[in-house]
Design a protein around this motif. Structure first.
Motif, PDB file in Angstrom:
ATOM      1  N   THR A   1       0.835  -1.207   0.000  1.00 11.66           N
ATOM      2  CA  THR A   1       0.000   0.000   0.000  1.00 11.66           C
ATOM      3  C   THR A   1       0.870   1.258   0.000  1.00 11.66           C
ATOM      4  N   ALA A   2       1.916   1.246   0.834  1.00 12.13           N
ATOM      5  CA  ALA A   2       2.815   2.405   0.908  1.00 12.13           C
ATOM      6  C   ALA A   2       3.538   2.617  -0.421  1.00 12.13           C
ATOM      7  N   PHE A   3       3.975   1.536  -1.063  1.00  9.67           N
ATOM      8  CA  PHE A   3       4.709   1.641  -2.318  1.00  9.67           C
ATOM      9  C   PHE A   3       3.856   2.311  -3.401  1.00  9.67           C
ATOM     10  N   PHE A   4       2.631   1.798  -3.589  1.00  7.37           N
ATOM     11  CA  PHE A   4       1.790   2.333  -4.669  1.00  7.37           C
ATOM     12  C   PHE A   4       1.285   3.733  -4.344  1.00  7.37           C
ATOM     13  N   ALA A   5       1.049   4.004  -3.053  1.00  5.13           N
ATOM     14  CA  ALA A   5       0.602   5.350  -2.683  1.00  5.13           C
ATOM     15  C   ALA A   5       1.710   6.371  -2.917  1.00  5.13           C
ATOM     16  N   MET A   6       2.944   6.016  -2.592  1.00  6.88           N
ATOM     17  CA  MET A   6       4.065   6.945  -2.803  1.00  6.88           C
ATOM     18  C   MET A   6       4.318   7.171  -4.285  1.00  6.88           C
ATOM     19  N   ARG A   7       4.103   6.149  -5.099  1.00  5.63           N
ATOM     20  CA  ARG A   7       4.355   6.258  -6.544  1.00  5.63           C
ATOM     21  C   ARG A   7       3.413   7.251  -7.231  1.00  5.63           C
ATOM     22  N   THR A   8       2.275   7.524  -6.598  1.00  2.80           N
ATOM     23  CA  THR A   8       1.316   8.448  -7.220  1.00  2.80           C
ATOM     24  C   THR A   8       1.876   9.875  -7.283  1.00  2.80           C
ATOM     25  N   GLY A   9       2.802  10.199  -6.388  1.00  2.07           N
ATOM     26  CA  GLY A   9       3.311  11.564  -6.346  1.00  2.07           C
ATOM     27  C   GLY A   9       2.318  12.542  -5.765  1.00  2.07           C
ATOM     28  N   ASP A  10       1.183  12.035  -5.274  1.00  3.02           N
ATOM     29  CA  ASP A  10       0.143  12.860  -4.663  1.00  3.02           C
ATOM     30  C   ASP A  10       0.612  13.279  -3.269  1.00  3.02           C
ATOM     31  N   THR A  11       0.747  14.594  -3.085  1.00 10.43           N
ATOM     32  CA  THR A  11       1.288  15.091  -1.811  1.00 10.43           C
ATOM     33  C   THR A  11       0.465  14.634  -0.616  1.00 10.43           C
ATOM     34  N   ILE A  12      -0.852  14.699  -0.728  1.00 11.06           N
ATOM     35  CA  ILE A  12      -1.714  14.289   0.386  1.00 11.06           C
ATOM     36  C   ILE A  12      -1.509  12.816   0.716  1.00 11.06           C
ATOM     37  N   LEU A  13      -1.495  11.985  -0.328  1.00  6.07           N
ATOM     38  CA  LEU A  13      -1.312  10.556  -0.095  1.00  6.07           C
ATOM     39  C   LEU A  13       0.081  10.257   0.460  1.00  6.07           C
ATOM     40  N   MET A  14       1.077  10.979   0.001  1.00  9.82           N
ATOM     41  CA  MET A  14       2.431  10.740   0.482  1.00  9.82           C
ATOM     42  C   MET A  14       2.558  11.090   1.963  1.00  9.82           C
ATOM     43  N   VAL A  15       1.905  12.185   2.374  1.00 10.45           N
ATOM     44  CA  VAL A  15       1.921  12.543   3.798  1.00 10.45           C
ATOM     45  C   VAL A  15       1.183  11.495   4.620  1.00 10.45           C
ATOM     46  N   LEU A  16       0.011  11.074   4.135  1.00  9.63           N
ATOM     47  CA  LEU A  16      -0.749  10.029   4.849  1.00  9.63           C
ATOM     48  C   LEU A  16       0.056   8.733   4.944  1.00  9.63           C
ATOM     49  N   THR A  17       0.720   8.374   3.865  1.00  9.15           N
ATOM     50  CA  THR A  17       1.489   7.126   3.841  1.00  9.15           C
ATOM     51  C   THR A  17       2.674   7.191   4.797  1.00  9.15           C
TER      52      THR A  17
END
Length: 381
Positions: free
Chosen positions: A117-133
């Motif tokens: 989950t962390a890998f694919f969320a970080m790959r999105t480059g989405d700042t919100i998702l990266m902070v959440l992850t």
């Protein structure tokens, strides 16, 4: 602290290596230490909620099928882990050693799922998702170290399964600033190892002290044999399906020697008598001094004929054999022995103990220095 007799074990060779607490850990507490790996249901639920939050947020913001699959897997794995813990809890009511292979494998799978989950969320480059992850991963590391300190290798594996994919996902975005995470990760892992090692050392010391105190409370300080309470605890965990025999013993003439030569002489006799009993009895499960000059031996997997032979060996090892006293005197004492066998003479260990005492009383009543097996006539008398 877990119950002194609650222990756990693993069957898989891989898991035995992963859960090894270290060579310095006393063997007699390893089962107790392993039982600490059983996470509570609340801890599992709270950990899964954090994964679900990131997964659902990722699916909502990007609608990718991979995030939907990860959310479904999270729900399935949560259900399986809770069912596994409940089945173990039920089994633990019947047995004292719990197999924990399944919950450990499920923990490994769950951490792998968090890493994905962390890998694919970080790959999105989405700042919100990266902070959440990043928040999710950091929030998981502490509890993982705190719950799995009993097995340092396993704890390190679980941490790596969460952290490495997170770092890989960040680096895969192509942002060069994320390469800093690669340099930070080794220091981060060293810190995690330090936390786990400190927790592990503290628990090993605590369990070792607990085990030592428990043993002292169940031992007769003079002879080193079990005391009455220690014998009771051993009888409680004895499998009722095994052939069991109890031999009750009482020294003859002990009081006279105590009165003549003093209590120190009596202690000499008790120590030597205990040593001779321990040496003579085969198939010995437990040997106890119940108090004064009363002893009791528990034998397993012995036929009545073998039990009788053991009783006679004890008799010949003590009756009319000299005992050396600390003051240089040499004295002789006698012994009376009574025994009963399960299932031949009794249907429960509790009754077996009573019947062995009845047989001992019959031996003393018949003239002392004898062995007697329980029979129904004794109950009638």
């Amino acid at each position: 602290m877990i119950e002194p007799l609650q222990k756990a074990c693993v069957q898989s060779a891989v898991l035995r290596w992963l859960t090894s607490p270290g060579l310095s850990t006393p063997h007699n507490i390893r089962g107790q230490l392993l039982a600490q790996l059983l996470s509570s249901q609340l801890a599992i639920v709270m950990g899964s909620i954090s994964g679900l939050i990131v997964g659902v947020a990722s699916a909502a913001r990007h609608g990718s099928a991979v995030f939907i699959i990860l959310v479904v897997l999270e729900i399935i794995l949560l259900s399986v882990r809770l069912l596994s813990l409940r089945s173990i809890a039920k089994a633990s009511n019947a047995v004292r050693i719990t197999r924990v292979d399944q919950p450990i494998w499920l923990s490994i799978l769950w951490c792998g799922l968090q890493g994905a989950t962390a890998f694919f969320a970080m790959r999105t480059g989405d700042t919100i998702l990266m902070v959440l992850t990043a928040t999710m991963v950091m929030a998981l590391i502490g509890p993982l170290c705190a719950r799995n300190y009993a097995a340092p290798r396993l704890a390190l594996l679980l941490v790596a399964l969460c952290d490495f994919p997170f770092v890989a996902g960040a680096v895969s975005t192509g942002n060069p600033w994320f390469y800093i995470l690669v340099g930070i990760t080794p220091m981060f892992l060293l810190g995690a190892i330090q936390i786990v090692t400190n927790y592990n050392s503290a628990m090993v010391r605590a369990l070792t002290a607990e085990h030592r105190n428990l043993e002292l409370s169940r031992r007769d300080p003079l002879t080193g044999l079990l005391n009455r309470g220690g014998l009771d605890s051993q009888l409680q965990i004895l499998a009722p399906t095994r052939p069991v025999a109890i031999i009750a013993m009482d020294l003859d003439g002990f009081k006279e020697i105590n009165d003549t030569y003093g209590h120190a002489a009596g202690d000499d006799i008790l120590e030597q008598a205990a040593a001779r009993m321990r040496k003579q009895v085969s198939g010995l499960y437990a040997l106890a001094r119940l108090g004064g000059d009363e002893f009791m031996a528990v034998l397993v997997d012995q036929t009545p004929q073998e039990v009788k032979a053991n009783a006679e060996e004890i008799l010949s090892a003590i009756r009319n054999k000299s005992f050396q006293l600390h003051n240089g005197f040499s004295v002789n004492i006698g012994i009376s022995v009574g025994y009963a066998c399960l299932p031949e003479d009794a249907q429960s260990v509790l009754k077996l103990r009573v019947y062995a005492d009845d047989a001992l009383y019959a031996a003393k009543h018949a003239g002392k220095g004898l062995t007697a097996r329980y029979c129904q006539k004794m109950a009638t008398a």
